[in-house]
Scaffold this motif. Structure first.
Motif, short mmCIF file in Angstrom:
data_model
loop_
_atom_site.label_atom_id
_atom_site.label_comp_id
_atom_site.label_asym_id
_atom_site.label_seq_id
_atom_site.Cartn_x
_atom_site.Cartn_y
_atom_site.Cartn_z
N VAL B 120 -4.43 -1.88 4.69
CA VAL B 120 -3.64 -2.50 4.13
C VAL B 120 -3.26 -2.30 2.54
N THR B 122 -3.46 -2.63 -1.07
CA THR B 122 -3.27 -4.12 -2.57
C THR B 122 -2.94 -3.49 -3.62
N VAL B 220 3.18 -12.22 -3.29
CA VAL B 220 3.26 -11.60 -2.24
C VAL B 220 3.83 -12.72 -0.66
N GLU B 224 3.12 -10.53 4.04
CA GLU B 224 1.88 -10.20 3.42
C GLU B 224 0.51 -10.27 4.20
N LYS B 295 4.83 -0.90 9.59
CA LYS B 295 3.81 -1.99 8.92
C LYS B 295 4.49 -3.15 8.51
N ASP B 296 5.29 -3.03 7.44
CA ASP B 296 6.17 -4.00 6.78
C ASP B 296 7.70 -4.34 6.71
N TYR B 298 10.49 -6.13 9.37
CA TYR B 298 10.16 -7.30 9.17
C TYR B 298 12.10 -8.77 10.00
#
Ligand code: SF4
Ligand code: SF4
Lengths: 318, 397
Positions: B120, B122, B220, B224, B295-296, B298
């Motif tokens: 993840v 951060t 955010v 996420e 991962k990101d 959508y």
């Protein structure tokens, strides 16, 4: 899963956005031509075939000259975007129905060459192209450009020459209703007030004409006309007379809104429209040309780069 | 041609379904170090494959049981299957080789470290006075935020707890589309008109805080939060993304080929169509559907070739449509003309850098110019100029 042995499928790779509203240059030009058809029909009704002759000749010359220019400039022809046709149509609308053929040809050629192609074509023109042609014709051949002198076999009267040479009493005799439906002598298309408004309304409904410039232009004409009228109603006509005569409606809805020669921010568009409108009346009152619209728009065009400086603060700016 | 709708209420039904079981995954690398990866190495779900040098960026893990078959600069390719042990005597990887980490009990730097090791990022979550949760679907036609807030609220709230520990904000604001009844524990909900581009981050912050600046604001997205919530729930590395494709949402293993996801969703892509990772306004068109989901991501969107007029290299006709739609209040037509002729300083004078890359200008452009492409090109060249300048200065010292 993709079969490794076969050739990969090719997809289109392009930057976002991947959607588009569908509006294209060619499409917009075609819609504008469509919107001018009612006025062309009215011109035919009032002036007959001579009007069609001028329109046809002007459009054909504009297209041919643009094609030649593209050849001479060694670049792909741009005539298929219909802008040349539209320019020819606008110029024809500003000419008297009995204009001699050479006047039409010269006007259309000048509009395209000097008004547009010299500056690199559509998108480069600092002035409204058909008005450039019109201005050069007006300065060079005043008599041939005067509808009163050219169109003899008609009962129509030219409200603006009446006003200029016979005074406001003669102008006041004309019915505003007649002026509104185009019963007035003048440039063949510019005087078709009702038909032009119908066309403009169509464009607004399709989202192709924004009202910032037209409304502020008309407001400018009205307010300036009102000031003079209130100063002395026995010398100056009513502001509504100004709105309905000459090429005010054509100028407000179609010529002042020429994209490249007008500003783009909202406040700037309003200022631009007001300037052109007020100038129209000032030229009518003090100038030697009865109809001030074309010169007023050209004048405002010159200040477009200045108007473009009026812009909002960008997002996040302090 | 029907005009596309810009509503941010996609009306895509949840909950999130399981995605395909891929035979091959291409785990995307974004600046991860490839030194530690060995070809033919056996991996299991959650095995670390590549670390990222930045402590604020998540490491990359294998989503499946299999063998590393190739490593490129941008991806680790893993083929599914029973894996033999790397060396004689070592145990073979199993379907669950890594032990869960109880992140919920951690805090501060320990939590950051643990989250990074769990994949993840951060970096965006530094201490701030306000935490803004963007609960809007990112783009028209993508419904993921709506579904996560509606059907997976508990997981999203677990993610929010973690982010709150990192940001320690006195205020937490949640933006939802007008008409939505979604809430999250501890958030002050504000409704935002449900039309694009209102979902773009700077506009969401403006709508919620009234300010046109990100200073003092941490932001955010619901996606996420959901991803972090899953990590909190399982204690396992993040190896999945949630995407809307067609009329449903899928939980897809990172690196799954786009083609496999499209096939499961029943969305066809013909030659010359655009296959877009993301939505229609900001997404990235890919050259190959072998590319893996990251991962990101959508959404996946297919835009048929014939749906819209093609991009042209026509000159700007100054129609002003782009100016009227630009939420950054700049003049995209002017800016892109300057970029086109390499006049980057002039483009900067016209506030190129204020652009929030929403794509609206390109959508309305009458001349169908690639406006956003020019804008990005201009930004990139200005960056290059600036960095060249600093390196000159350093040499001069
Ligand atoms: S992408 Fe275009 S419309 Fe959107 S902010 Fe940037 S310049 Fe403005
Ligand atoms: S919409 Fe396109 S053609 Fe119109 S002003 Fe903007 S960049 Fe120019």
């Amino acid at each position: 899963m993709a079969n490794e042995a076969t050739a990969p499928t090719l997809y289109t790779v392009a930057a976002p956005p991947h959607w588009h509203c569908g509006r294209t240059v060619t499409g917009v030009m075609q819609q504008y031509i469509l919107a001018l058809l009612p006025a062309a029909v009215m011109a035919f009704i009032y002036y007959g075939f001579p009007a069609l002759r001028v329109i046809g000749l002007s459009c054909a010359t504009a297209v041919a000259v643009e094609a030649l220019c593209c050849k001479a400039m060694d670049r792909p022809s741009s005539v298929d975007d219909f802008h040349a046709v539209l320019t020819g149509l606008f110029l024809a609308f500003l000419l008297p129905a009995m204009a001699p053929w050479w006047l039409v040809v010269v006007g259309a050629a000048v509009s395209i060459v000097v008004g547009k192609m010299l500056f690199g074509g559509l998108g480069g023109n600092p002035l409204c192209a058909p008005l450039v042609g019109w201005a050069i014709l007006s300065l060079s051949w005043k008599t041939q450009m005067d509808p009163g002198a050219m169109v003899l076999a008609t009962n129509l009267v030219d409200p603006l020459t009446q006003l200029k040479y016979l005074g406001v009493a003669a102008a006041n005799k004309l019915s505003l209703g007649d002026l509104f439906i185009g019963k007035q002598l003048g440039a063949l298309g510019a005087t078709q007030v009702l038909a032009l408004l119908v066309g403009a309304g169509y464009l607004v409904s399709r989202g192709l004409l924004k009202l910032y410039i037209p409304l502020s232009f008309l407001a400018g004409v009205f307010l300036a006309g009102l000031v003079y009228y209130l100063m002395d109603g026995s010398v100056y006509p009513s502001p509504v007379f100004h709105l309905l005569t000459g090429s005010v409606v054509l100028g407000a809805c179609f010529l002042a809104t020429d994209p490249n020669s007008s500003p783009v921010n909202k406040a700037a568009m309003v200022g631009f429209g007001l300037t052109a409108g007020v100038m129209t009346v000032i030229i009518r009152v003090y100038g030697m040309y009865p109809d001030g619209v074309p010169f007023a728009i050209l004048f405002a065009n010159l200040f477009t780069p200045m108007f473009d400086l009026i812009r909002p603060k960008p997002f996040g700016a302090r | 041609m029907t005009k596309p709708s810009f509503t941010l209420l996609a009306g895509i039904g949840g909950p999130v379904q399981d995605g395909p079981e891929p035979e091959v995954v291409r785990v995307p690398l974004r600046g991860h170090s490839t030194k530690t990866i060995k070809k033919k190495a056996p991996v299991g779900p959650g095995t670390l494959v590549a670390e990222h040098p930045d402590p604020g960026v998540g490491d990359a893990h294998s989503p499946i049981l299999g063998v590393v078959t190739d490593v490129t600069d941008t991806a680790v390719i893993i083929t599914a299957g029973e894996a033999k042990p790397a060396k004689e005597g070592e145990p073979a990887p199993t379907a669950d080789p890594v032990a869960p980490v109880a992140v919920a009990s951690l805090g501060g730097d320990e939590l950051r470290k643990a989250l990074k090791a769990l994949g993840v990022s951060t970096r965006p979550f530094t201490k701030a006075a306000v935490l803004v949760v963007n609960g809007l679907n990112p783009e028209p036609g993508t419904g993921i935020a709506e579904i996560l807030l509606g059907d997976h609220q508990a997981t999203v709230e677990k993610g929010l707890e973690l982010v709150q520990k990192l940001v320690e904000p006195p205020t937490v604001l949640l933006a939802v589309p007008a008409g939505s009844s979604a809430t999250l524990y501890g958030c002050t909900v504000k409704q935002v008109p449900a039309t694009y581009p209102n979902s773009v981050n700077p506009l969401v912050v403006k709508a919620l805080t009234g300010k046109e600046t990100m200073d003092g604001v941490a932001l955010v997205s619901v996606m996420e939060l959901y991803a972090m919530g899953r990590v909190a729930e399982t204690g396992l590395p993040l190896t999945e993304a949630v995407l809307t494709v067609g009329n449903a949402a899928y939980r897809v293993k990172v690196g799954t080929p786009i083609a496999a996801v499209l096939a499961q969703a029943g969305v066809a892509a013909s030659p010359c169509d655009r296959v877009v990772v993301g939505g229609p306004m900001r997404g990235k068109a890919v050259a190959s559907t072998d590319q893996g989901v990251s991962k990101d991501d959508y959404a996946l969107t297919v835009v048929p070739e014939a749906a819209f007029p093609p991009v042209t290299d026509l000159p700007c006709i100054n129609c002003g449509e782009c100016v009227l739609v630009c939420p950054s209040r700049i003049m995209p037509g002017f800016v892109t003309r300057y970029v086109e002729f390499k006049m980057y300083d002039k483009a900067k004078e016209f506030h190129l850098e204020s652009c929030m890359e929403c794509g609206m200008c390109g959508y309305v452009c009458t001349a169908r110019r690639p406006l956003l492409q020019y804008i990005r090109l201009g930004k990139k060249n200005l960056d290059l100029q600036a960095s060249a300048l600093t390196s000159c200065r350093l040499q001069g010292e």
